[in-house]
Design an enzyme around this catalytic site. Sequence first.
Site, short mmCIF file in Angstrom:
data_model
loop_
_atom_site.label_atom_id
_atom_site.label_comp_id
_atom_site.label_asym_id
_atom_site.label_seq_id
_atom_site.Cartn_x
_atom_site.Cartn_y
_atom_site.Cartn_z
N THR A 155 64.65 55.53 79.69
CA THR A 155 65.83 54.90 79.57
C THR A 155 66.72 55.98 80.27
O THR A 155 67.09 55.84 81.49
CB THR A 155 66.25 54.91 78.24
OG1 THR A 155 66.06 56.08 77.71
CG2 THR A 155 65.42 53.76 77.64
N THR A 165 65.71 57.07 71.42
CA THR A 165 64.46 56.82 70.91
C THR A 165 63.36 57.60 71.65
O THR A 165 63.58 58.02 72.91
CB THR A 165 64.09 55.25 71.35
OG1 THR A 165 64.99 54.49 70.59
CG2 THR A 165 62.57 55.04 71.48
N GLU A 175 69.86 66.68 78.53
CA GLU A 175 70.90 66.73 79.56
C GLU A 175 71.46 67.94 79.68
O GLU A 175 72.19 68.68 78.96
CB GLU A 175 72.00 65.48 78.96
CG GLU A 175 73.05 65.22 80.09
CD GLU A 175 72.36 64.59 81.30
OE1 GLU A 175 72.47 64.85 82.42
OE2 GLU A 175 71.58 63.47 80.94
#
Lengths: 398, 398
Positions: free
Chosen positions: B152, B189, B271
């Site tokens: 994702t 997730t 990130e």
Amino acid sequence: MSTIQELAGGLENVSLYKYAAIECGIRYSNRLDLSLIYSSEPCWAAGVFTTNKMCAAPVILCRERINNSINAILINATNANAATGKQGLENAKLLTRELSKLLSIDENSVLMASTGIIGVQLPVDKMKNSLPVLVNNLSIEAGALLPRAIMTTDTFPKQYAISFKTSTGLYTMAGIAKGAGMIAPNMATLLCFVVTDFPVEQHILQSLFYESVNVSLNAITIDGDMSTNDTAIILSPAKPSVHNVDDIKTFNQALHLMMKKLAHLIVSDAEGATKCVTVKVIHAANDGDAKKAAKSIAESLLVKTAMFGNDPNWGRIACAAGYSGAELREDKLSIYFDEIPLFKDGSPVEYDKEKLMIILKKREYTITVDFGIGNSEFEFLTSDLSYDYVKINAEYST
Amino acid sequence: MSTIQELAGGLENVSLYKYAAIECGIRYSNRLDLSLIYSSEPCWAAGVFTTNKMCAAPVILCRERINNSINAILINATNANAATGKQGLENAKLLTRELSKLLSIDENSVLMASTGIIGVQLPVDKMKNSLPVLVNNLSIEAGALLPRAIMTTDTFPKQYAISFKTSTGLYTMAGIAKGAGMIAPNMATLLCFVVTDFPVEQHILQSLFYESVNVSLNAITIDGDMSTNDTAIILSPAKPSVHNVDDIKTFNQALHLMMKKLAHLIVSDAEGATKCVTVKVIHAANDGDAKKAAKSIAESLLVKTAMFGNDPNWGRIACAAGYSGAELREDKLSIYFDEIPLFKDGSPVEYDKEKLMIILKKREYTITVDFGIGNSEFEFLTSDLSYDYVKINAEYST
């Protein structure tokens, strides 16, 4: 609450006490970093302190002395005197002892609070040498300086003052607070000092103060239980209380207003925050669950980022409710933004996107999470997270 | 562990299974979003799933079927099928039923996993219509596509493959995983699928898999227990196991290596992360406390921001240990960055700043927190927080 009037300014409204704030140069020069609240008459004190097992020296000192009659609170910013071992506690005791000599009061009637960097010993000589200057600066007017003198990363000073009328006369109450620039699960120190000229017996003062902190400072997403230094103290004259039940009720109303207002000011100062959002959990199975769930939702970084992005991401809210540990039945759960339902009895519902966007763009709104399985409720006040941080998250879901 | 060899590539190394990944267009076009792991021979499955009370439909389905003999796992990205009520579960069951018809297998032998947006129903017709294409694409080689097809917000595909030798021959094991771009207390997730051609009885498979997840996927600061969809599944041929104790030991070593490696890949994808830091708690009062404390420190935003700022802010570490709930005696607590102590038995210690800076600037290092009161230890893997977010915090303490 018509008997309660808001007053301009802060501590200087309560003339029973004197105040002082000076530039001691504890960590930086040219900034107010050492302050004092003083009453020549003995006061009752009530306090709520951090539950962190690594608690700072001044907190240990306060816990020892909070039940004494109190004359003074010494406060320093820029150094937390936390994780400083025995030396740290000795330093705090030495400073309060020196101050008590200058004020000719019992050293055990002096409390202390500190905020700032952890793990660095206080520059105790420098502070000791500043105490005479501090005491010489005592005045009622100087109360106006204290909200700035206790700031660390706060962007504005926080104070509030009110007067309230009871059957025994007109009284005043004033408070100051400091939080931190960043509201998130972090260790920002929260300091709060409230003074009043309304005499309340200590055990009543303690229970009313604890109760009011629980729904104010402990219901915002600076985790009051996390910092090593969190301290909230109230002072009230140690005189026999002659008030009737309604008087105490009025005082309690004034106190709740005071604490809610200070909590609101702290949340408003969240770094880069654009919103002040109330997370209201209703119909939870029990009070513990209501608070757990409200806290979990209000502290969810993804919920806070969605708020900033004006993203009605009720999925993140449901998820945070789900991992809060609170009893939950998905088919009973509903989520509202102000009056608009987005999730009803376990299923997404269609909603008027334009109406919702008007709410999402407001400075303040309420997210209501209805668990539909009990009668308990709790409110948490939170802020959104600023763009720098949310770049990725705010844009993810929609 | 000389019997264990690292292999290039991923799933395609385990030729007992076939794989497929296609562009179904579930939420976006032109991206792989629907994939399949298939074994014509029945397999034993073991799974570890989210503990979130708002768990997604596919998780409910997996919990119902995990103890059956399993032939296939259907995986979709971009839609989590979470908070979708009864309809969501019906959709998951319908899709697995349709798939089972195409593969001529029992529908209860099909598992499903989903990741993506919460609260939106799956485009079930579109997905149903894609299933024949998916099945037609089954091949061993297609295993190389799956790590990308389950992503994702991940910035790179995550896969690992090994071979290991036992008394009964040479076996292979391969795994893929997806986390999320942002590692913080959030609801990203986590999906993880491991396949092997080494037959292990189900109850042994389950206990070994659970044990390995506990020290890998559950020991990184993506809160495995938070997302609505977290799913980790392993497949092993449902044949009578003829292995001796040493063989099982070798398999267990291989499994731990596999899971640790996948966990490490997930953390590396934080990130903007520049570091991969191990938080090691030792001499805690008990195992629960060791994990609680390691988790609390590894998840502290201020600790993570300090890592990014190359700030040896042991005060934030001590504070996070203090609010973790773990039993703690400040006068017994010590904190090390690799081998350098910064805090010893409750007091700050002098250290070689240059030596320390070399450690702080490394891509990977270990923070050891010695509680000094027991014999339990636990390791957590975490990342720093990127500059955008830490502007304020990284610069605060030093």
